[in-house]
Structure formats: C-alpha cells, structure tokens
Design an enzyme around this catalytic site. Sequence first.
Site: not given
Length: 385
Positions: A179, A262, A279
């Site tokens: 991330d 993203h 994620h």
Amino acid sequence: MGDDNQGPTLRIFASPGRYVQGRGALARLGELVADHGSRPLVLADDVVRGLTEQVVTDSFREAGLPLVFERFGGVPTRAEAARVAAVIGDGGHDVVIGLGGGTAIDTAKAAGDDSGVPWVSAATVASTDAPTSALSVVYTESGAFESYRFYDRNPALVVVDTQLVAEAPTRFLAAGVGDALATWIEARAVRDAHSHNMVGGLPTRSGTTLARLSWDILWESALPALEAVDRNLVTPAVEAVVEANTLLSGLGFESGGLAAAHAVHDGLTAVDQTHHLAHGEKVNIGSLTQLLMEGAPTSEVDAFAEFTARVGLPTTLTEAGLGDADDATLDRVVAAATAPEETIHNLPFAFTPRDVRDALRAVEGVGRRARARAGLGEPSAPDHG
C-alpha cells in the site's frame, strides 16, 4: 477528488491531530483519549478485542474512563457505519475509537462523522495507511469497492502499538508495504499532472516529499523488518516501516494524491477471484499496472517487481486469481478502475480502457521474470477450496 470549493489553485495539506507510535503505545490509550471525550466507544472485532481487552481495560481504568466495546461486523459498509452511529447516539458516547485494522478504523470514522463526535484510530496492524486520513473506503456487503467517503477533519488521534504489529501475521505488514510503495508512484504522477490530491487541492511539496520518504524507508528497511516480525521482534527497522506504512504513506497519499495504482485496486475488488487478497496486495498489482501504463524504464519496473516479490507481495495475475481470466473478466476490472470518479484520471497522459487492460495483462510476464530472478519459483494460483 474531495471538496473543490476552495478552487484549483490552492495547495492543501491534511494531517491527524496527534500521532503516537511505539512498543506498548496501547497502554497509554486511555490517557490520550481522555483529551477528546469522557464516554468513549471502542469498535473492534472479536479477534482484536481478545488480543487487546486487558491492556485497554487497564488503560481506561487508570484514566478514569468507562470502557464500552462494540463489535465490528467486519465489512466497512454504509449500513455498518449507520449501525455504529446509532450505538454512539443511544449510549451518549462523545468519542469513537476504531481499534484494529483499516476496516474497523474506516467504519469508526464514518460513524463518528454521522454522530458528530471525534474519532480515534488505534491500529494493531500496519497493513494500510488508513489510520491518519480524513476519508474512508466504503465497500458493498460482498466486499467490492463502492466509493470513497470524505470528511472535513482527520482523526483527532492516531495510536500504533508496534509490539502488536510485530505479533500480527507478517503478511499484514507486507501488505502495508504494498500500500505504501504505491504512494510515491501515485504522488509523482499527480504532481506531474497538476491534479488534485484527496482533500481537493493541489499537492503541497511536503505531501509529495513525505510520499517519497516513505518509499525510501521501505526500500531500505522493509526486508529486515519483515524478518524481525517473522520472529515477533520490534527492531528499529520495524519502527521505521510502521511509520512509513502508516504515517508517511497516510500523509503522502492524502496530501500527495492517488492515481492508477489504487484505481486498479478498486477495479480488482469488482471480481470475486481477487477477494483473497489484502488491500495492499491488490494495490501492488495496481502499482505494476501504473508503471507499465507510464512506460517506465524496464530497469525500474523490473526492480520494483523483484523487490515486491521478495517482500511477499503478488506480482502476477496468477497470484491474484486472474491468471486464466478472459477479456470479459478483465474488462470488468478495467470498467471499475476507469469509472469517472476514479483516481486513475489523475494520470498526466491520455489512455483508453484497452491501454489499461493491456498493461494489466502485461503484469503477468513482468512478475514471472521477477520471481525467477529472485529464486521464488512459479507463481501459485489461490486455492479457493
């Protein structure tokens, strides 16, 4: 993205009120929260509550605060946020604490905003950069990305206990690295495009620079930090990576801006095959896709793919469950990733949906070569049982 009422020429930087990180930080949660309310509500799932209840109970007792836990349902939906907001109102709570990972924290933000009370992020993992920001990611009940929800303020307080991070599964920290690495890849694209950040302004130099600092720390410290966490150890490398994943990436993505990485993550959530990925694992596929869309130098793309493969992140569609996906399946991913409100439109060049699909398909070959160079062998498809 965000609120454009200030006009396009203003540069905006956003941050939480206070950030506290270190071994044993959760033991100070009570005294820190007492500055923001006297009737807190703690939102946590059963696993996190079991791991933290004793230390939180002791901390609140020492601070003279009543302790009320509310069970988090597991998915940050609009309905779950509304349910928790009702609990806040019915109980007369004046501050809400999201305790755990990004989903509980994002739900606490939404419930706090609905209720008009401040919210606190108490992170037990460093798997996303959600804790510091003034936005939540809202999902459908099935786990697909629905929307971003923006707030007019950031968390009043962020607390990260690095001992808990070290005791959590190593995969969580690795996902946080995925991330956070995207933060610089996206922030530099937003800067070059003169696009808006996540708080509706142009990026500040500080926001973009913090994104780059997060990147630099991770290239230096991610691998030794992951080795330490494999053994539940808190080392300087672990502290550095937790700060990069949480604070620097959080400030960097919000004030620096998001782009394709993203957006591709959001697109991947639209197909069931990827729901096994965390994620940050989906974001890493998005980072590789953005680099390929940009025509980044082969040396840069290959180095990134090999490094993230060593970190333990997926670098192929096979690992994402899409190794044998047909064009129709990938077109569903691309359609969601290129929706009008998506951040992919912050890129500094024009593209077509076919360009996105071709870049996404090209990730497979890049990732396979990287795994071979790293001696990691062939990628494995997920076992969906």
